[in-house]
Design a protein around this motif. Structure first.
Motif, PDB file in Angstrom:
ATOM      1  N   ASN A 143       0.721   2.420 -12.673  1.00 29.34           N
ATOM      2  CA  ASN A 143       0.032   1.676 -11.613  1.00 29.34           C
ATOM      3  C   ASN A 143       1.007   0.937 -10.706  1.00 29.34           C
ATOM      4  N   LEU A 144       2.239   0.778 -11.124  1.00 33.70           N
ATOM      5  CA  LEU A 144       3.197  -0.075 -10.428  1.00 33.70           C
ATOM      6  C   LEU A 144       4.186   0.754  -9.618  1.00 33.70           C
ATOM      7  N   ARG A 145       4.274   0.468  -8.335  1.00 31.43           N
ATOM      8  CA  ARG A 145       5.185   1.186  -7.452  1.00 31.43           C
ATOM      9  C   ARG A 145       6.049   0.187  -6.680  1.00 31.43           C
ATOM     10  N   PRO A 146       7.322   0.505  -6.446  1.00 32.23           N
ATOM     11  CA  PRO A 146       8.141  -0.348  -5.585  1.00 32.23           C
ATOM     12  C   PRO A 146       7.526  -0.474  -4.198  1.00 32.23           C
ATOM     13  N   SER A 147       7.572  -1.699  -3.646  1.00 36.55           N
ATOM     14  CA  SER A 147       7.020  -1.950  -2.315  1.00 36.55           C
ATOM     15  C   SER A 147       7.801  -3.078  -1.664  1.00 36.55           C
ATOM     16  N   ASP A 148       7.996  -2.971  -0.359  1.00 38.95           N
ATOM     17  CA  ASP A 148       8.594  -4.080   0.367  1.00 38.95           C
ATOM     18  C   ASP A 148       7.785  -5.347   0.098  1.00 38.95           C
ATOM     19  N   VAL A 149       8.476  -6.466  -0.085  1.00 44.80           N
ATOM     20  CA  VAL A 149       7.801  -7.697  -0.484  1.00 44.80           C
ATOM     21  C   VAL A 149       6.753  -8.142   0.544  1.00 44.80           C
ATOM     22  N   THR A 150       7.058  -7.997   1.837  1.00 45.39           N
ATOM     23  CA  THR A 150       6.087  -8.404   2.858  1.00 45.39           C
ATOM     24  C   THR A 150       4.943  -7.412   2.959  1.00 45.39           C
ATOM     25  N   MET A 151       5.251  -6.118   2.864  1.00 43.25           N
ATOM     26  CA  MET A 151       4.202  -5.101   2.880  1.00 43.25           C
ATOM     27  C   MET A 151       3.254  -5.311   1.702  1.00 43.25           C
ATOM     28  N   ASN A 152       3.823  -5.630   0.557  1.00 42.65           N
ATOM     29  CA  ASN A 152       3.018  -5.891  -0.632  1.00 42.65           C
ATOM     30  C   ASN A 152       2.117  -7.100  -0.407  1.00 42.65           C
ATOM     31  N   SER A 153       2.676  -8.140   0.205  1.00 40.10           N
ATOM     32  CA  SER A 153       1.893  -9.343   0.505  1.00 40.10           C
ATOM     33  C   SER A 153       0.790  -9.048   1.519  1.00 40.10           C
ATOM     34  N   ASN A 154       1.104  -8.210   2.517  1.00 38.73           N
ATOM     35  CA  ASN A 154       0.097  -7.843   3.516  1.00 38.73           C
ATOM     36  C   ASN A 154      -1.079  -7.123   2.869  1.00 38.73           C
ATOM     37  N   ARG A 155      -0.777  -6.264   1.911  1.00 36.52           N
ATOM     38  CA  ARG A 155      -1.858  -5.569   1.201  1.00 36.52           C
ATOM     39  C   ARG A 155      -2.636  -6.566   0.341  1.00 36.52           C
ATOM     40  N   GLY A 156      -1.906  -7.425  -0.385  1.00 42.72           N
ATOM     41  CA  GLY A 156      -2.572  -8.401  -1.242  1.00 42.72           C
ATOM     42  C   GLY A 156      -3.514  -7.724  -2.219  1.00 42.72           C
ATOM     43  N   ASN A 157      -4.740  -8.180  -2.271  1.00 45.91           N
ATOM     44  CA  ASN A 157      -5.741  -7.544  -3.134  1.00 45.91           C
ATOM     45  C   ASN A 157      -6.826  -6.856  -2.303  1.00 45.91           C
ATOM     46  N   ARG A 158      -6.462  -6.443  -1.085  1.00 46.77           N
ATOM     47  CA  ARG A 158      -7.428  -5.748  -0.223  1.00 46.77           C
ATOM     48  C   ARG A 158      -7.810  -4.400  -0.836  1.00 46.77           C
ATOM     49  N   LYS A 159      -9.062  -4.041  -0.672  1.00 46.09           N
ATOM     50  CA  LYS A 159      -9.523  -2.742  -1.142  1.00 46.09           C
ATOM     51  C   LYS A 159      -9.000  -1.629  -0.238  1.00 46.09           C
ATOM     52  N   PHE A 160      -8.811  -0.457  -0.817  1.00 41.77           N
ATOM     53  CA  PHE A 160      -8.478   0.714  -0.018  1.00 41.77           C
ATOM     54  C   PHE A 160      -9.682   1.122   0.826  1.00 41.77           C
ATOM     55  N   ALA A 161      -9.403   1.597   2.039  1.00 42.70           N
ATOM     56  CA  ALA A 161     -10.478   2.018   2.934  1.00 42.70           C
ATOM     57  C   ALA A 161      -9.961   3.102   3.864  1.00 42.70           C
ATOM     58  N   ALA A 162     -10.874   3.802   4.511  1.00 42.00           N
ATOM     59  CA  ALA A 162     -10.526   4.917   5.399  1.00 42.00           C
ATOM     60  C   ALA A 162      -9.674   4.429   6.567  1.00 42.00           C
ATOM     61  N   GLY A 163      -8.775   5.292   7.017  1.00 40.10           N
ATOM     62  CA  GLY A 163      -7.918   4.998   8.150  1.00 40.10           C
ATOM     63  C   GLY A 163      -7.103   6.224   8.485  1.00 40.10           C
ATOM     64  N   SER A 164      -6.082   6.048   9.312  1.00 40.88           N
ATOM     65  CA  SER A 164      -5.184   7.150   9.644  1.00 40.88           C
ATOM     66  C   SER A 164      -3.866   6.578  10.118  1.00 40.88           C
ATOM     67  N   GLY A 165      -2.816   7.403  10.055  1.00 43.90           N
ATOM     68  CA  GLY A 165      -1.503   6.967  10.499  1.00 43.90           C
ATOM     69  C   GLY A 165      -0.755   6.222   9.416  1.00 43.90           C
ATOM     70  N   ASN A 166      -0.068   5.143   9.802  1.00 46.53           N
ATOM     71  CA  ASN A 166       0.744   4.372   8.872  1.00 46.53           C
ATOM     72  C   ASN A 166      -0.090   3.339   8.126  1.00 46.53           C
ATOM     73  N   ALA A 167       0.498   2.783   7.069  1.00 46.97           N
ATOM     74  CA  ALA A 167      -0.186   1.790   6.253  1.00 46.97           C
ATOM     75  C   ALA A 167      -0.484   0.529   7.048  1.00 46.97           C
ATOM     76  N   GLY A 168      -1.607  -0.099   6.736  1.00 46.06           N
ATOM     77  CA  GLY A 168      -1.936  -1.355   7.394  1.00 46.06           C
ATOM     78  C   GLY A 168      -3.361  -1.787   7.128  1.00 46.06           C
ATOM     79  N   ILE A 169      -3.703  -2.958   7.659  1.00 49.04           N
ATOM     80  CA  ILE A 169      -5.031  -3.535   7.491  1.00 49.04           C
ATOM     81  C   ILE A 169      -6.021  -2.832   8.415  1.00 49.04           C
ATOM     82  N   VAL A 170      -7.158  -2.450   7.849  1.00 46.94           N
ATOM     83  CA  VAL A 170      -8.225  -1.804   8.602  1.00 46.94           C
ATOM     84  C   VAL A 170      -9.521  -2.551   8.312  1.00 46.94           C
ATOM     85  N   SER A 171      -9.996  -3.298   9.304  1.00 42.40           N
ATOM     86  CA  SER A 171     -11.255  -4.047   9.160  1.00 42.40           C
ATOM     87  C   SER A 171     -11.281  -4.892   7.892  1.00 42.40           C
ATOM     88  N   GLY A 172     -10.174  -5.556   7.622  1.00 39.82           N
ATOM     89  CA  GLY A 172     -10.098  -6.435   6.468  1.00 39.82           C
ATOM     90  C   GLY A 172      -9.769  -5.737   5.171  1.00 39.82           C
TER      91      GLY A 172
END
Length: 360
Positions: A143-172
């Motif tokens: 379950n554990l993968r290396p991640s940039d510390v800020t990218m990891n913080s940006n994800r936080g405990n947000r649920k996965f959701a549909a999107g496209s392109g690069n990683a990021g926040i989509v509608s919360g």
């Protein structure tokens, strides 16, 4: 440490599927699994197998740190690790890095990487650290993968959701990125298999629920089908099954071994069946190699001892390049491909294989 294994019962819907037969190198591992079964029966068989083979409980610190430096090593730079959700090493922004010095681990500065709980700790019920941080499920390396510390913080405990392109926040919520959506889906499926009702997929992902199992989210099945298994997933899986490795758990993620297992259990879009055609191991024995990947120049080499047909598709399924290579002629000009994620399909007289390509 005594573990309680939860066997889940859900509704079973019959559907047509290809026969699952593990390749020779995996038959001992899956010896107790009945691959003639489907749905809940197959899920429960795999759940017992995955739990019983998890014989080595590596520590969160330092065990997972040390394991990650081996399993997630950058194939193009042995001093680095690959960072989940990352996508650009050339834009001058540390947050978007895909590769980082493996010794910059710790998570205290903007140039560090840390350990991303792909299935977030707090979204599990109870939380993954309910029994402590140096034991599973909190310290489960699958379950554990290396991640940039800020990218990891940006994800936080947000649920996965549909999107496209690069990683990021989509509608919360959180889109893991085109390169990583299959990895994320297969990890969530593993956590569900391994820890049962503590890690229900709907806790970690948004979307329509599956008609076979209301705990499963259709989006994860879609990502599993759209994004084939990557070389780094295979490397991680092969390391952790071998308990002679210092930081290995002893078990595998079955959905990396064969994404089509998810199709047989839950239905949905037909995922890659790595056991119905030429496997990565078989290709290796027949000396078919593809490099560099990621593609950092205009030329891709498909090193082969036999005539091999190739097709390169973009992530929307559009055919971009096709042709044949041989022992004498093994270069493919990718100059006209934009930066992004592609699917390479190879076919020989012995069978076929799909691989993920990244163009930088």
């Amino acid at each position: 440490m005594k573990q309680i294994y939860l066997i889940l019962i859900f509704l079973f819907t019959t559907f047509s599927y290809a026969q699952l037969t593990p390749p020779a190198e995996l038959q001992d591992y899956y010896n107790d699994v009945d691959f003639n079964s489907t749905g809940t029966i197959l899920f429960n068989d795999l759940a017992v197998e995955t739990a019983s083979k998890h014989t080595n409980y590596i520590s969160y610190t330092p065990g997972v740190w040390n394991a990650s430096k081996i399993t997630d090593e950058d194939p193009n730079n042995s001093s680095n690790v690959i960072l989940i959700y990352g996508y650009d090493d050339t834009d001058g922004n540390y947050v978007t890095d895909r590769s980082r010095d493996k010794d910059l681990n710790g998570g205290t500065s903007g140039t560090d990487w840390n350990r991303e709980h792909t299935f977030p700790n707090s979204l599990a019920q109870p939380s993954l650290n309910n029994n402590g941080t140096n034991v599973p499920p909190y310290a489960d390396a699958h379950n554990l993968r290396p991640s940039d510390v800020t990218m990891n913080s940006n994800r936080g405990n947000r649920k996965f959701a549909a999107g496209s392109g690069n990683a990021g926040i989509v509608s919360g919520n959180w889109y893991p990125g085109d390169e990583w959506k299959g990895d994320a889906a297969r990890i969530v499926m593993y956590m569900y298999l391994r820890y049962g009702t503590q890690c229900i997929p709907s806790y970690a992902a948004e979307g329509t629920t599956n008609s076979v199992d209301a705990n499963m989210i259709e989006l994860l099945l879609q990502w599993n089908a759209e994004d084939p298994v990557s070389d780094i997933e295979i490397k991680r899986n092969d390391y952790h099954v071998n308990t002679s490795n210092t930081y290995a758990q002893g078990n595998r993620n079955p959905f990396i071994d064969n994404p089509y297992i998810a199709t047989v259990i839950w239905g949905g879009p037909s995922a890659q069946n790595r056991w119905s055609s030429l496997s990565v191991e078989t290709f290796s024995k027949e000396s078919v190699r593809v490099f560099p990947n990621p593609i950092t120049s205009s030329m891709l080499t498909i090193e082969t001892k036999m005539d091999t047909a190739y097709q390169i598709y973009d992530i929307l399924g559009k055919l971009m390049l096709s042709g044949k290579v041989s022992k004498q002629k093994n270069k493919v000009n990718t100059e006209n491909l934009n930066k992004g994620i592609y699917i390479l399909k190879l076919k020989t007289a012995s069978g076929s294989l799909s691989k993920k390509l990244i163009k930088h």
